[in-house]
Design an enzyme around this catalytic site. Structure first.
Site, PDB file in Angstrom:
ATOM      1  CD  GLU A   1       1.040   5.809  -4.033  1.00 53.86           C
ATOM      2  OE1 GLU A   1       0.551   8.290  -4.204  1.00 53.86           O
ATOM      3  OE2 GLU A   1       1.135   5.902  -2.831  1.00 53.86           O
TER       4      GLU A   1
ATOM      5  CE1 TYR B   1       3.204  -4.467  -5.361  1.00 52.38           C
ATOM      6  CE2 TYR B   1       4.210  -2.768  -6.142  1.00 52.38           C
ATOM      7  CZ  TYR B   1       3.634  -3.197  -4.807  1.00 52.38           C
ATOM      8  OH  TYR B   1       3.535  -2.655  -3.631  1.00 52.38           O
TER       9      TYR B   1
END
Length: 145
Positions: A104, A116
């Site tokens: 998360e 990411y």
């Protein structure tokens, strides 16, 4: 910079880093709990002087890997520390034949989201109200193998 396993010697430095980076930092007891968990892996980035500049934590259940925390000290950001730490977890996960790695991230954390995405993670959902101080949703990002 090199990446080493978390140990009892560098744990107190991780608490300091948590305090710098997060509104609700982990305590030494939290790190001890993960240190004693055989499913958890924590890696620490240290500079040439041995100073802790970042860390990443993850745990694996069956064939699923979950990144719990990533932190890089402000002075070492944009130097590849975060990339190296995430790549370490991805390499270990792939070696262990996991199906995916997930995490998360704050909806507003554009630098982390960019990192990411660069490493192959995709947005797969949200967790409303996941974060506090300030209250914010989390994006669920996953890299599938």
């Amino acid at each position: 910079m090199k990446i080493v396993d978390m140990n009892r010697t560098n744990m107190s430095n991780l608490v300091d880093l948590e305090t710098e980076c997060f509104a609700h930092p982990w305590t030494l007891d939290n790190f001890e709990e993960y240190y004693n968990n055989s499913s958890a892996n924590f890696y620490v980035a240290v500079d040439d002087d041995g100073t802790v500049v970042g860390y990443i934590g993850s745990y694996t259940v069956m064939d699923e890997c979950f990144i719990t925390n990533v932190a890089v000290t402000e002075s070492a950001r944009k130097l590849g520390v975060g990339t190296a730490l995430v790549e370490k977890v991805l390499a270990i996960a792939e070696l262990n034949r996991v199906s995916f790695v997930t995490l998360e991230v704050r909806y507003s954390n554009a630098p982390a989201i960019g990192l990411y995405k660069k490493l192959g993670f995709r947005i797969e959902g949200t967790r409303p109200g996941f974060y506090r101080d300030p209250d914010e949703d989390a994006l669920i990002m996953t890299k599938r193998f």
